[in-house]
Design an enzyme around this catalytic site. Sequence first.
Site, short mmCIF file in Angstrom:
data_model
loop_
_atom_site.label_atom_id
_atom_site.label_comp_id
_atom_site.label_asym_id
_atom_site.label_seq_id
_atom_site.Cartn_x
_atom_site.Cartn_y
_atom_site.Cartn_z
N CYS A 191 1.37 2.98 3.39
CA CYS A 191 1.75 2.16 4.55
C CYS A 191 3.17 2.52 4.98
CB CYS A 191 1.66 0.68 4.16
SG CYS A 191 2.55 -0.45 5.26
N PHE A 233 5.31 0.85 6.77
CA PHE A 233 6.22 -0.28 6.64
C PHE A 233 6.64 -0.48 5.18
CE2 PHE A 233 3.67 -1.25 10.47
CZ PHE A 233 4.70 -1.33 11.39
N CYS A 234 5.71 -0.28 4.27
CA CYS A 234 6.04 -0.36 2.85
C CYS A 234 6.98 0.79 2.45
CB CYS A 234 4.78 -0.31 2.00
SG CYS A 234 3.60 -1.65 2.32
N TYR A 256 0.89 -1.15 0.00
CA TYR A 256 0.00 0.00 0.00
C TYR A 256 0.94 1.21 0.00
CZ TYR A 256 -3.20 -3.39 2.24
OH TYR A 256 -3.94 -4.49 2.56
#
Length: 371
Positions: free
Chosen positions: A111, A113-114, A108
């Site tokens: 996101c 973390f992404c 995403y």
Amino acid sequence: MAAACARTFCNVSRLVYKTLPCRPDNGVVFSTRIYLQTQGNTYGTMGKRFRPKHLQFRPNLRRGGQALGCAFLIGGGFGLYHTINFTFQRHLAKESKVPDLNLTLYQYKTCPFCSKVRVFLDYHGLPYEIVEVNPVMRQEINWSTYRKVPILMVNGTTQLNDSSVIISTLMTYLISKEKTIPQIVACYPEMKAKSDSGKEVTEYGNKYWVMVDDAESGMLYPAKDSRKEEIKWRKWADDWLVHLISPNVYRTPMESLASFDYIVSEGKFGTFEGFFAKYFGAAAMWIISKRLKNRHNLQDDVRQDLYKAVNKWVAAIGKKQFMGGDNPNLADLAVFGVLRVMEGLQAFNDMMENTKVKKWYRSMEDAVHQN
């Protein structure tokens, strides 16, 4: 290039050191003309020779030649060290085995973390394809039993889960000359556990460790305790900083609506899904943000927790340009990746205006985008 720099500094030092010192009774200021001949390519010249430079020696400096020679040696040593260190950390992605990597990131865009993974890949110049996952249906990852993002597929065969595992695995691969991706992944075993609410969660052992030998570790972490500090702040980014994002970007109904407007515009939504996500999602996340505030024991004004965390990070960096020194380390990349998802939102603007993070953040932008 590092070798050429070393030869140049040595030649300058030797020639200057051998120059006769000025004597007290010599009232004439003289200059020594120095030509430097190097093998192969000559950097910063118009031909095989450097342009002549004049080094002037005042008559009241008895041993100026020897002192200047020593200065060149010391300066050359520091310069060579930083050149090697810079080359080692910034150009790992150019090693011969890196082009064999075929990377596909399932993500995403908004996101955190992404975002951490993208920052790492961009900084090290690793090419990759992006598959934007629909956050409602998640059909793009139906083939995976692991239902979270990011997921990184390597060469279409090896699946890497969890942002910190992905980063540690790739960093190990860039440095190690012998290990393959599947061999490295085995160093981060998957572990099943249950949360306090009884929900099953997946965790990974050793996920903040870059699996390198002593010699490689000495090059990657030249400063004392730098490895320990990197692990500490990478973990801090995952366990604390990331949990400050949602309460801040969904702090008020208007901020929540603006956040979902950005999420819908950047994400993969159909027309109906986008409308539903923007308005109903914004309302839901504004309510959920209140629960997150209580879960993480945040202040009523959650901005203050964000400011405090960011200033704590800046204070830990101290007078250095980055946590990693002259170049970002994995902690720098992780924190930058988390904070970057707020760009364009009110929470980001407030953070830049009310904390001391701006200088570091702009330096990180330059470092990441140079590749």
